[in-house]
Structure formats: C-alpha cells, structure tokens
Design a protein around this motif. Structure first.
Motif, PDB file in Angstrom:
ATOM      1  N   ASP A   1      -2.177   2.406  -6.479  1.00  0.00           N
ATOM      2  CA  ASP A   1      -2.872   1.268  -7.076  1.00  0.00           C
ATOM      3  C   ASP A   1      -2.582   0.022  -6.231  1.00  0.00           C
ATOM      4  O   ASP A   1      -1.458  -0.485  -6.236  1.00  0.00           O
ATOM      5  CB  ASP A   1      -2.363   1.061  -8.507  1.00  0.00           C
TER       6      ASP A   1
ATOM      7  N   ASP B   1      -3.360  -3.086  -6.580  1.00  0.00           N
ATOM      8  CA  ASP B   1      -2.951  -4.262  -7.346  1.00  0.00           C
ATOM      9  C   ASP B   1      -1.467  -4.189  -7.697  1.00  0.00           C
ATOM     10  O   ASP B   1      -0.734  -5.176  -7.559  1.00  0.00           O
ATOM     11  CB  ASP B   1      -3.789  -4.383  -8.622  1.00  0.00           C
ATOM     12  N   LYS B   2      -1.002  -3.032  -8.169  1.00  0.00           N
ATOM     13  CA  LYS B   2       0.414  -2.864  -8.482  1.00  0.00           C
ATOM     14  C   LYS B   2       1.259  -3.000  -7.224  1.00  0.00           C
ATOM     15  O   LYS B   2       2.366  -3.544  -7.257  1.00  0.00           O
ATOM     16  CB  LYS B   2       0.645  -1.496  -9.126  1.00  0.00           C
TER      17      LYS B   2
ATOM     18  N   ARG C   1       0.612  -4.842  -4.567  1.00  0.00           N
ATOM     19  CA  ARG C   1       0.701  -6.263  -4.184  1.00  0.00           C
ATOM     20  C   ARG C   1       1.673  -7.012  -5.097  1.00  0.00           C
ATOM     21  O   ARG C   1       2.460  -7.840  -4.630  1.00  0.00           O
ATOM     22  CB  ARG C   1      -0.683  -6.904  -4.219  1.00  0.00           C
TER      23      ARG C   1
ATOM     24  N   ASP D   1      -7.620  -1.780  -0.492  1.00  0.00           N
ATOM     25  CA  ASP D   1      -8.065  -0.632  -1.279  1.00  0.00           C
ATOM     26  C   ASP D   1      -7.793   0.717  -0.611  1.00  0.00           C
ATOM     27  O   ASP D   1      -7.923   1.764  -1.263  1.00  0.00           O
ATOM     28  CB  ASP D   1      -9.557  -0.751  -1.586  1.00  0.00           C
TER      29      ASP D   1
END
Length: 321
Positions: free
Chosen positions: A152, A154-155, A157, A198
């Motif tokens: 993931d 987002d996690k 980052r 991504d």
C-alpha cells in the motif's frame, strides 16, 4: 590417523568456497567426506532408497562415490544448484520431473536416519522468511528496528515520514538478470517518502527505520559458539557493496544479545546462523536479519579459522560438539 568411519555428506554446488573451507578441515582430520549436488540428479547421481518396517536404507551414487543412506554421520547443507530435467523433455514434463526430483531425492536427503544436520534443509527454509525472522527476533528479546511490510503506497509514505530515514530491503536474494542476461543485485537502499509511488502495489515491500549506526556487526553462530566481528569502513548503508573498504575486528557479544541469539536459533531449530546487527553510538546492537545459511569465508584467516573448526566439530562429533 587412518581414514574411516561414517562419512559427512556435504550438499552443495561445486563453486562454494565456504563449503571448501570445511571440507579441507575435515580432510585434515581424516574424516570421510562425500560431496553431492542435487542439481546433478539424475544425470550424475543415482538414488536407491528403501523404506519399511525395518526402517530406511539404500544408497546414493555419484560419479566417484557410493554412500549408504543409513551410514551418514552428518549433513552440511550449503547451497546446492536447482534441480534440472532432461533438455529433451517438453516444458510441462520437465517441470513435473523437477518437482518429482525435489520431493523424491530432496525428501530422501532430508530423512537420513541418525544424521546430524547443519542445518536441516527444512529448518533453513522456514528460517528464510523475513516476517518470521522479525517476529521471532522481537520475541527473543533482540532489538528490532521499526519495520513495515506492505503493498500500500499510502501506508508506506506515512511510515517513511514517521520513521525517516527509512530503508528498502528485499525479502531475499532472488536471481535477477537484465535483458542481456547480466546478473543484477537488488541492494538495500535509502528511501525518501517522495520516491514512493503506485508501483509499490505490484508486490510486497519491506521498509525499515535506518539505525544511526557507527559500525556493522556480523555474528556467526555455530552451536553454542558465537563469533562476532565488527565491520568498519562502509561508506553506504549496505556494507556488502564495499568489501574493499572494510576492516574487521572480533568483538565480545553482550550477554543479552547472546541470550537472544541462542533463543532465536532454538526457535527455528538451527545449529548455524549468520546474524547481522547495526551498532549505534550508545553501543546498542540492533538486529537486522539472520541468514540460516550465510557466508563467512571472505573474512581474514584469523576470523575464519575458528568458525571452520567449530563447523568441522559439529559435523565430526554431531550434536555433542
């Protein structure tokens, strides 16, 4: 001293300098040694194994030696080449034959009656998984840096921002080549939060807080013997990229680290393990990983000699070493 007694079986490829060191020492001690690479099966290796109410027996035959399966003293499981199949086979048939060899010959080699394994191949396999290593090291009281395994972005980052500086680490050294067939290595690298995109979604990634280290430490465990070496001189985060710049100094193992290392080996059923630590400015050892079949033969002779002797003792005397 005359040659004789039950042989030691060394399971490895031909170009294995680490195995060579141990074989040389066993030869010096007049301990019989049989070297076997399962990758030579079936072209240059024949197995005949029988099982029943009497137990198990049979023979392994290489191009130069024959060994009784129930007569092997101990097994040094190093780095064999992959199983292969006849090139004349179709792709599907070859794949089937390789799996049959893995479970047939491989299963036989893992079930030698009365043999002492360093390490047993199934224990090596279990201990190669980084998530299991991380959980076990923490449970054994070793200091483990904050680590995230994710796909993931987002996690990833959020983790990188919270724990910066952060490293990316591969889960294992999988063979990787470029379009021209040139072998490549995926190294440990620093990661900026801005670099994470991504593409992280394509597979699992391991991110870990970078320890503010003053040196690296390689601890080689052989049974009850712990050989720790301080590694200085690396200009980057991954000292394996800078062998020509490194210096090595044997160091004492703190009692709490020794306790954790022995608990870790017991948890996985290992006789041997190559542990990597980072040493911070306060003298604290931060656990990175344990390679259950790690290399050590590149060290100078005064460091490799006692490791060689300890391994030879394990193979010569079994669990009594």
């Amino acid at each position: 001293m005359a040659w004789g007694g039950r042989p030691v079986l060394v399971v490895s490829r031909l170009d294995d300098a680490t195995a060579d060191e141990v074989i040389t020492e066993l030869n010096r001690r007049r301990v019989p040694v049989v070297r076997l690479d399962p990758g030579d099966f079936p072209a240059a290796v024949t197995v005949n194994a029988t099982f029943g109410g009497f137990g198990s027996a049979g023979t392994l035959v290489t191009e130069t030696r024959t060994v009784d399966l129930d007569g092997v003293r101990s097994v040094y499981w190093r780095r064999p080449t992959p199983y292969t199949a006849d090139l004349a086979m179709s792709e599907q048939t070859a794949r089937w034959a390789v799996e049959e060899a893995r479970y047939g010959l491989g299963g036989t080699l893992a079930a030698l009656p009365g043999a002492h394994y360093v390490n047993h191949p199934w224990r090596n396999r279990d201990a190669e998984f980084k998530p299991a290593q991380l959980a076990t090291a923490a449970r054994c009281g070793l200091t483990v840096p904050a680590t995230l395994i994710t796909n993931d972005p987002d996690k990833a980052r959020v983790f990188a921002l919270a724990h910066r500086p952060v490293l990316y680490k591969p889960f294992r050294q999988t063979e990787y080549t470029d379009a021209g067939g040139r072998a490549l290595t995926v190294w440990i690298e620093d990661v900026d939060p801005e670099q994470i995109d991504d593409r992280v979604r394509h597979t699992a990634h391991l991110f870990q807080r970078r320890v503010p280290k003053t040196a690296d430490i390689r601890l080689t465990a052989v049974g009850e013997h712990l050989f720790a070496v301080r590694i200085d001189g690396s200009p980057g985060v991954d000292w394996r990229r800078h062998y020509d710049s490194l210096t090595y100094t044997p160091v004492r193992v703190p009692s709490e680290v020794a306790k954790g290392v022995r608990a870790y080996l017991d948890a996985f059923g290992l006789v041997f393990g190559a542990f990597d630590f980072g040493l911070d400015p306060d003298g604290r050892w931060h656990w990175y990983e344990c390679n259950p079949n790690g290399q050590w033969a590149w060290f100078p002779d005064h460091i490799t000699s006692p490791i060689t002797a300890a391994l030879a003792d394990q193979l010569q005397y079994g669990g009594n070493a």
